[in-house]
Motif scaffolding. Structure first.
Motif, PDB file in Angstrom:
ATOM      1  N   LEU A 477       4.448   4.567   6.275  1.00  0.00           N
ATOM      2  CA  LEU A 477       3.263   4.625   5.058  1.00  0.00           C
ATOM      3  C   LEU A 477       2.146   3.860   5.312  1.00  0.00           C
ATOM      4  N   LEU A 478       2.482   2.653   5.887  1.00  0.00           N
ATOM      5  CA  LEU A 478       1.600   1.709   6.074  1.00  0.00           C
ATOM      6  C   LEU A 478       0.350   2.053   6.859  1.00  0.00           C
ATOM      7  N   ASN A 479       0.751   2.995   7.788  1.00  0.00           N
ATOM      8  CA  ASN A 479      -0.282   3.957   8.986  1.00  0.00           C
ATOM      9  C   ASN A 479      -0.919   4.747   8.243  1.00  0.00           C
ATOM     10  N   MET A 480      -0.577   5.011   6.903  1.00  0.00           N
ATOM     11  CA  MET A 480      -1.656   6.117   6.542  1.00  0.00           C
ATOM     12  C   MET A 480      -2.980   5.438   5.611  1.00  0.00           C
ATOM     13  N   GLU A 481      -3.956   6.374   5.547  1.00  0.00           N
ATOM     14  CA  GLU A 481      -4.956   5.833   4.890  1.00  0.00           C
ATOM     15  C   GLU A 481      -4.859   5.416   3.621  1.00  0.00           C
ATOM     16  N   ARG A 482      -5.587   4.406   3.026  1.00  0.00           N
ATOM     17  CA  ARG A 482      -5.709   3.799   1.643  1.00  0.00           C
ATOM     18  C   ARG A 482      -4.185   3.573   1.135  1.00  0.00           C
ATOM     19  N   GLY A 484      -1.711   0.349   1.001  1.00  0.00           N
ATOM     20  CA  GLY A 484      -1.685  -0.966   1.523  1.00  0.00           C
ATOM     21  C   GLY A 484      -0.175  -1.242   1.354  1.00  0.00           C
ATOM     22  N   GLU A 485       0.243  -2.890   1.245  1.00  0.00           N
ATOM     23  CA  GLU A 485       1.473  -3.221   1.166  1.00  0.00           C
ATOM     24  C   GLU A 485       2.269  -2.996   0.111  1.00  0.00           C
ATOM     25  N   LYS A 486       1.512  -3.132  -1.339  1.00  0.00           N
ATOM     26  CA  LYS A 486       2.061  -2.982  -2.327  1.00  0.00           C
ATOM     27  C   LYS A 486       2.477  -1.569  -2.678  1.00  0.00           C
ATOM     28  N   SER A 487       1.502  -0.778  -2.431  1.00  0.00           N
ATOM     29  CA  SER A 487       1.678   0.534  -2.771  1.00  0.00           C
ATOM     30  C   SER A 487       2.844   1.423  -1.762  1.00  0.00           C
TER      31      SER A 487
END
Length: 668
Positions: A477-482, A484-487
């Protein structure tokens, strides 16, 4: 300077500034230049800084101040804020007039007012001082937005006379302010507001009053919650009194002696509404006499002495540039008109659904045609008709394709259907749309997995089927656009939480043809586990209430498909619950509840409760929630803007509750 002298000077400044503010914002007739107002305001600020102990709550400096709120408190209205029944035609108006005459005889007058398209608010004054402002809410309980309403310059902090009363009105955003606000938001890369009403409502629900203050809102007051202490005997007198007290009342109102005069007034403003500097969406007609209003009384939600005439949907002309095709999760090919941008009913429209090939043929729609567009119910854009007389030979006939625009499979039209359909189970568009459906609110309800995120996951081939969602990792998920860590953390948590959903959520999410939300609940309750459902014969399926032959065939076909069998196995391995967790009817048979054994219909908008939660709660208490009102209905729960279902319930004499009464029953 002596205290008495300072207090006198402060009072003089208050009076001057409040008078100039009233002339500017209410009368629209300023008597002094802006520079003079600003000079006096600076003088007041300086004096208050030197004597902070003398600052009064009604000081002009106290309109904006304080820290942002953490939440809005609830407010109970002293007098209920009823909604109005709607009229959509001259015939509806004459029916209203007939009912009024039957109730009070021939001698009466109407007052007609412009229906401002904004947010209904209530202002409370004690001894002339503005102490609280709130939203309408459910009519009985609203939200305290005092800090935001104080920022509206046309709302006096102190009335010209020391009355204690609740005043009702409509807060709105002028067209000019709306355009300026959206221009700034566009420059800042922010999402634009759809229309002035949404902008006004959004502004007044900001927890920081400084934001509301920056939005240049305004207000029109149109009545009192209780006129008893004021001595007025007619609605028109009440409006005059509000104006006399310094409140802003719309001057375009008119007293009418007959329904014919009312209809003429409506015709005038139907034609002239574009020239106003604020949006209106209709005309409100009220019986003038307070005594006659009380004689006519009210239903549970609406007064019998008033009606809101709603303007017909606005129709505009624009050019059809192209027709775009999309593939839904069931393979249906939907054509959408791409239009030259045009403003309709407060928003800019560039797309309108054409539904199917038959509709395109029926309306003789061609590319580059000039078409008439309106919003159905002022919400959904649709093409009304084609202006064939404006054709010049450049128009191009449109033909639906023979093959899927996504996977190039041959399209078919099933017997009895108007839609063209792609039946390729591996069609990427269907898979993508199926994933969007699977995570939607009424299905697995995975918060944070919206259409755009699903689109990214699908295009990156991280998710090919619903089960893949449960094997996603935070690193992916972190490699996706927009993202972040929290999201990413929140999304993983939401995915994990959805594993515990009851079986009906999963069944609906799987998108089995003909199996809607209600049928999924019925099937889950009857078969209890997905394993039992998967081996049920067509005869067993048809024996279930509300399951017909088409649905039975679709369910059986789904579970006979090897690909879907593998999907279920994969979901099981991911830890997704496969059992019904809700109460069974046998378990609710002896529940001591008002709802047990009753058929309930929900209609209108609920303010405090989620409709699905209400439905689930009623069913857990042994009730049955139906989608339509009939003689078998025991109870109708009517939220805001309840329509034909409420009317039918009243005609049949069925018991009607508002949301407050429902809450009382559930809490008890």
């Amino acid at each position: 300077m002596a205290r008495d002298s300072v207090e006198k000077q402060l009072k003089e400044l208050y009076n001057l500034l409040n008078q100039y503010n009233y002339e500017y914002h209410v009368l629209d007739n300023p008597s002094v230049p802006d520079a003079e107002y600003d000079r006096l305001m600076r003088e007041l600020i300086k004096l208050e800084e030197e004597h902070p102990e003398l600052i009064s709550p009604d000081s002009p400096t106290q309109r904006v101040g304080g820290e942002p709120l953490s939440t809005f408190e609830k407010v109970r209205h002293e007098t209920q804020m009823l909604s109005l029944a709607n009229a959509f035609s001259e015939e509806d108006l004459r029916d209203f007039d007939r009912r009024v005459r039957q109730g009070i005889g021939e001698q009466f007058s109407y007052v007609c007012e412009l229906k401002i398209d904004g947010l209904a608010v209530s202002l409370r004054y004690i001894d002339g001082l503005f102490v609280q402002g709130s939203t309408r809410g459910d009519g009985t309980i609203g939200e305290d937005i005092t800090a935001n309403l104080r920022t509206i310059r046309s709302i006096p902090i102190r009335l010209k006379e020391p009355f204690s009363l609740e005043v009702r009105g409509e807060a709105y955003m002028p067209k000019k302010s709306f355009l300026q606000l959206n221009k700034v938001r566009e420059e800042n890369g922010e999402v634009l507001f759809a229309n002035p009403r949404n902008a006004a409502a959004g502004s007044l629900r900001q927890l920081d009053p400084r934001i509301a203050a920056s939005r240049n809102l305004d207000v029109f007051l149109y009545g009192m919650g209780d006129s008893g202490t004021t001595g007025v005997t007619a609605h028109s007198e009440g409006l005059d009194l509000l104006q006399k007290m310094g409140l802003k009342v719309n001057n375009e109102r008119k007293k009418c002696e007959s329904i014919e005069e009312v209809i003429e007034y409506i015709k005038k403003w139907t034609e002239n509404r574009p020239h106003l500097d604020y949006e209106i969406d209709g005309i409100v007609i009220k019986v003038d006499s307070i005594d006659q209003q009380e004689q006519l009384g009210s239903t549970a939600k609406t007064p019998r002495w008033a009606v809101a005439y709603k303007f017909p949907a606005e129709e505009v002309i624009t050019k059809l540039i192209d027709i775009e095709l999309s593939v839904g999760r069931t393979g249906v090919i939907t054509p959408t008109a791409i239009l030259e941008p045009v403003r309709v009913a407060g928003t800019t429209v560039q797309r309108a659904s054409l539904h199917n090939e038959d509709l395109i043929r029926e309306k003789d729609i061609m590319l580059h045609d000039y078409v008439v567009v309106k919003k159905a119910g002022d919400i959904i854009p649709e093409v009304v008709n084609v202006l064939t007389e404006r054709r010049n030979g450049e128009e191009i006939p449109f033909h639906m394709p023979t093959h899927c625009p996504e996977c190039d499979s041959e399209l078919i039209r099933l017997e009895g259907e108007v839609a063209l359909r792609c039946i390729n189970p591996t069609c990427p568009a269907q898979r993508r749309e199926g994933l969007i459906h699977f995570v939607s609110r009424n299905a697995m309800n995975i918060d944070g997995l919206g259409e755009k995120v699903i689109g990214q996951l699908f295009s990156l081939q991280l998710v090919k089927d619903p089960a893949d969602i449960y094997f996603l990792t935070k690193d992916q998920l972190l490699n996706m656009e927009r993202m972040g860590e929290k999201s990413a953390t929140n999304l993983i948590n939401a995915i994990q939480a959805s594993k515990a959903n009851s079986l009906e959520k999963l069944l609906f999410g799987l998108g089995i043809r003909h199996v809607g939300e209600k049928a999924a609940k019925t099937l889950a309750e009857h078969f209890e586990t997905i394993d039992k459902l998967s081996i049920a014969s067509r005869e067993e399926l048809i024996s279930v209430e509300e399951v017909g032959e088409k649905m039975a065939d679709a369910i059986a076909t789904f579970f006979e498909n090897e690909e879907f069998e593998q999907l279920i196995s994969k979901l099981k391995n991911a830890g997704v619950n496969m059992e019904y967790l809700g109460p069974k009817r046998s378990e609710t048979a002896n529940i001591d509840s008002y709802f047990n054994g009753k058929t309930v219909v929900l209609t209108g908008k609920l303010e405090k409760m989620n409709r699905n939660e209400v439905k689930a709660t009623i069913e857990s208490l042994g009730g049955k929630v139906s989608g339509s009102v009939s003689k078998k209905t025991d109870l109708v729960i009517a939220g805001e803007d309840a329509g034909s279902k409420l009317t039918k319930a009243e005609e049949l004499g069925i018991e009607v509750w508002d949301e407050e009464r429902l809450l009382e029953e559930l809490v008890d």
